[in-house]
Design an enzyme around this catalytic site. Structure first.
Site, PDB file in Angstrom:
ATOM      1  N   HIS A 173      16.354 -31.458  16.291  1.00 52.03           N
ATOM      2  CA  HIS A 173      16.698 -30.030  16.180  1.00 52.03           C
ATOM      3  C   HIS A 173      16.094 -29.256  17.361  1.00 52.03           C
ATOM      4  O   HIS A 173      15.146 -28.469  17.201  1.00 52.03           O
ATOM      5  CB  HIS A 173      16.140 -29.532  14.842  1.00 52.03           C
ATOM      6  CG  HIS A 173      16.663 -28.217  14.356  1.00 52.03           C
ATOM      7  ND1 HIS A 173      16.587 -27.057  15.093  1.00 52.03           N
ATOM      8  CD2 HIS A 173      17.256 -27.884  13.186  1.00 52.03           C
ATOM      9  CE1 HIS A 173      17.104 -26.063  14.379  1.00 52.03           C
ATOM     10  NE2 HIS A 173      17.521 -26.545  13.219  1.00 52.03           N
ATOM     11  N   GLU A 276      21.484 -29.369  19.262  1.00 51.84           N
ATOM     12  CA  GLU A 276      20.857 -30.475  18.542  1.00 51.84           C
ATOM     13  C   GLU A 276      21.730 -31.726  18.531  1.00 51.84           C
ATOM     14  O   GLU A 276      22.867 -31.666  18.059  1.00 51.84           O
ATOM     15  CB  GLU A 276      20.597 -30.035  17.093  1.00 51.84           C
ATOM     16  CG  GLU A 276      19.917 -28.682  16.999  1.00 51.84           C
ATOM     17  CD  GLU A 276      20.026 -28.068  15.603  1.00 51.84           C
ATOM     18  OE1 GLU A 276      20.091 -28.822  14.614  1.00 51.84           O
ATOM     19  OE2 GLU A 276      20.056 -26.831  15.508  1.00 51.84           O
TER      20      GLU A 276
END
Ligand code: TA6
Length: 304
Positions: A173, A276
């Site tokens: 992330h 991400e």
């Protein structure tokens, strides 16, 4: 929850003079500092979370919120939280944590080395946790390899040690630091189908580069290996490459989102953009018993 590893013991065993050290600050988890001529990076052993990457003579490429706070078992806002073994909300159980449990548990160093290109790498392993194991009907090990050279690479390796197939969604992330989110353009996702989380997961098609002027939370399916952030304010182009992942997730909470997030300043959304590498939603994967899957992302930059 298992205890966090002892910073001094980890440093004594895996420290590399001038390249890698582990320190313990008050009110912090053990932090791993990685340094080479091309830049420096910091990792937290709580969550196996990269917190920052700053190339030499450059502003940081990876953004850490100035309002980030650490509480044991809670990830920092920013860096690269590891979302595993599910991405986003758990599909069936709303009481289970968003983005899985790996980012909230202790990790330990299992290896460190210098690289042939004058860089440094470290391997972390998620420490076994009885409470998490009791809530998750699978057996697996999770390893994160971080390599700092001119580029930064993270490899997240899932090994299914059980005897049944392991369904998996996951993400690295990555919070990128940008000069002004309203002025960046993200290229490489043109023509792709995405799920728009801001519109109840409606399926849409990306027209042209992604630009930002509102809350943006999108899951791009069957995405190519690379996408690129053009940042005119910082005068650089940041490339996000992925391997072993079909999805790119793009997120910026914008004005209302930043106000609602306690560990992000109200204007924090102007300085970040999450891009991400992932396997998420329709791109969920299955890891066969006894086998291994790697999701990797490489971040690199060049001047415009
Ligand atoms: O990757 C985007 C996202 O899934 C968004 O929906 C947003 O909620 C974000 O992650 C942050 O999640 P967190 O649980 O870290 O607050």
């Amino acid at each position: 929850m298992s205890a966090l590893p002892d910073a001094l013991a980890q440093d004594a065993r895996f420290g590399i003079p001038g390249r890698l050290s582990v320190r313990q600050l008050p009110d912090n988890p053990p932090l791993v500092d990685m340094v080479c001529e091309h830049g420096q990076a910091v990792l937290s052993l709580d969550g196996g979370q990269l917190l920052s990457w700053t190339p030499t003579d450059q502003p940081p490429v990876v953004w850490l919120s100035p309002a980030a706070v650490w509480k044991p078992g809670k990830s920092f806002r920013g860096g690269v939280p590891v979302c595993w073994p599910w991405f986003g909300a758990h599909p069936d159980a709303s009481d289970l944590p968003n983005h899985g449990f790996a980012r909230n548990l202790p990790w330990e160093i299992t290896d460190s080395a210098t690289t042939e290109d004058g860089g440094v790498q470290v391997t972390l392993a998620l420490m076994p946790d009885e409470a998490a194991a009791a809530r998750w009907p699978h057996q697996a090990t999770l390893t994160l390899m971080v390599e700092l050279e001119r580029a930064l690479t993270l490899r997240l390796i899932t090994r299914n040690t059980g005897d049944s197939p392991l369904p998996l969604t996951e993400a690295l992330h990555t919070y990128l630091h940008v000069g002004d989110a309203a002025q960046v353009a993200l290229t490489g996702l043109e023509g792709l189908t995405y799920a728009d989380k801001e519109a109840d997961f409606a399926r849409k098609t990306q027209n042209g580069p992604v630009t930002l002027d509102a809350p943006t939370d999108r899951v791009y399916f069957a995405a190519p290996e690379t996408c690129t952030v053009e940042d005119p304010v910082l005068g650089r182009r940041v490339r996000v490459a992925k391997q072993g992942g079909a999805t790119f997730v793009v997120w910026n909470p914008w004005i209302p989102g930043a106000k609602a997030i306690g560990d992000m300043p109200d204007d924090g959304y102007t300085q970040m953009l999450c891009v991400e590498a992932a396997n998420a939603l329709d791109d969920a994967i299955t890891v066969a018993p006894g086998s291994e899957h790697t999701l990797a992302t490489t971040l690199s930059w060049e001047a415009l």
